[in-house]
Design an enzyme around this catalytic site. Structure first.
Site, mmCIF file in Angstrom:
data_model
loop_
_atom_site.group_PDB
_atom_site.id
_atom_site.type_symbol
_atom_site.label_atom_id
_atom_site.label_comp_id
_atom_site.label_asym_id
_atom_site.label_seq_id
_atom_site.Cartn_x
_atom_site.Cartn_y
_atom_site.Cartn_z
ATOM 1 N N LYS A 39 0.901 -1.160 0.000
ATOM 2 C CA LYS A 39 0.000 0.000 0.000
ATOM 3 C C LYS A 39 0.933 1.201 0.000
ATOM 4 O O LYS A 39 1.395 1.646 1.055
ATOM 5 C CB LYS A 39 -0.881 -0.015 1.249
ATOM 6 C CG LYS A 39 -1.825 1.186 1.360
ATOM 7 C CD LYS A 39 -3.050 1.003 0.516
ATOM 8 C CE LYS A 39 -4.044 2.142 0.760
ATOM 9 N NZ LYS A 39 -5.315 1.934 0.063
ATOM 10 N N GLU A 108 -1.947 -2.020 -3.803
ATOM 11 C CA GLU A 108 -3.262 -1.389 -3.664
ATOM 12 C C GLU A 108 -3.109 0.125 -3.631
ATOM 13 O O GLU A 108 -2.454 0.684 -2.752
ATOM 14 C CB GLU A 108 -3.989 -1.848 -2.399
ATOM 15 C CG GLU A 108 -5.390 -1.245 -2.340
ATOM 16 C CD GLU A 108 -6.097 -1.465 -1.017
ATOM 17 O OE1 GLU A 108 -7.118 -0.771 -0.791
ATOM 18 O OE2 GLU A 108 -5.640 -2.303 -0.221
ATOM 19 N N LEU A 110 -4.377 4.143 -3.356
ATOM 20 C CA LEU A 110 -5.260 4.878 -2.453
ATOM 21 C C LEU A 110 -6.431 5.440 -3.258
ATOM 22 O O LEU A 110 -6.313 5.724 -4.448
ATOM 23 C CB LEU A 110 -4.485 6.017 -1.791
ATOM 24 C CG LEU A 110 -3.879 7.062 -2.741
ATOM 25 C CD1 LEU A 110 -4.719 8.329 -2.757
ATOM 26 C CD2 LEU A 110 -2.447 7.394 -2.348
ATOM 27 N N LEU A 202 -19.603 -10.052 0.573
ATOM 28 C CA LEU A 202 -19.101 -11.075 1.489
ATOM 29 C C LEU A 202 -19.296 -10.590 2.913
ATOM 30 O O LEU A 202 -18.710 -9.586 3.328
ATOM 31 C CB LEU A 202 -17.618 -11.354 1.210
ATOM 32 C CG LEU A 202 -16.994 -12.572 1.906
ATOM 33 C CD1 LEU A 202 -17.691 -13.855 1.435
ATOM 34 C CD2 LEU A 202 -15.509 -12.645 1.613
#
Length: 226
Positions: A39, A108, A110, A202
């Site tokens: 990240k 990943e 932002l 989920l």
């Protein structure tokens, strides 16, 4: 390719869900090859802590998130509150080092493609300049078609190598709602970008077995061979 950038149309699109699902899949089916998760920039507590909780990555906090700011705000704003700068050289060096040591890296982003990274650059600019193959997460809701079209246009403007779109149900959705709000065929026709699948809602986002199963239903070949 040994890195994949996961971005979205905006905040809370489902980037973390897709990243977690792909990591869970890798852990189950590709354990002979090493995986890294990054990240690059984070503002406030969130994704870095999530990945540390769920996976044994053998990465330091700084290797997961090279730039970390306290305030849950856009990085240039959060950095200014700490009298710091968004030093992308630190991020690039960390990513380069991790790519040399791991077989595959999930990165990943932002916010969304249009989210600011610095006062001058967006996520799309960074993805284009760093030549990172990118998947776009589009949340299934009213307006999803327009969001997909607009973000693909932004990606093309920034010369992002967009390898596919993944639809994500941020709330429970019926098959009819998915078909009506985010029709894969229409999105593909309008954007000329393949829709690689749809992640259902989920209830337990920590269920790695279920996440790995959901990831296996996506067109993973496009995500790992571009």
């Amino acid at each position: 390719m040994n890195a994949l950038l996961i971005t979205g149309t905006d905040t809370e699109a489902g980037k973390t869900v897709l990243t977690t699902a792909l990591a869970a899949y890798w852990q189950r089916y590709c354990s002979a090859r090493s995986l890294g998760i990054m990240k690059p920039l984070q503002s406030g507590i969130g994704d870095r802590e999530w990945y540390q909780k769920l996976f044994s990555l053998e990465q330091s906090p700084e290797e997961i998130t090279p730039l970390y700011f306290q305030a849950p705000l856009a990085p240039p704003i959060a950095a200014a509150k700490e009298n710091r700068q968004v030093d992308l050289a630190v991020v690039w060096q960390a990513l380069t080092s991790l790519r040399q040591r791991r077989d595959f890296i999930l990165v990943e982003a932002l916010g969304g493609l249009g989210s600011p990274v610095t006062d001058e650059l967006t996520v799309a600019d960074l993805a284009g300049e760093w030549r990172l193959p990118t998947v776009l997460v589009v949340p299934v809701r009213l307006g999803a078609i327009a969001q997909a079209v607009a973000n693909v246009a932004l990606a093309r403007l920034a010369r992002v190598q967009l390898v596919g779109i993944v639809l994500n149900c941020v709330q429970p959705r019926t098959d009819t709602e998915i078909t009506d709000w985010a029709p894969a065929d229409l999105i593909q026709s309008l954007t000329n970008i393949p829709v690689l699948g749809c992640l259902p809602y989920l209830e337990n986002p920590t269920d790695l077995n279920k996440l790995a199963e959901l990831a296996s239903n996506l067109d993973l070949e496009r995500l790992t061979s571009s």
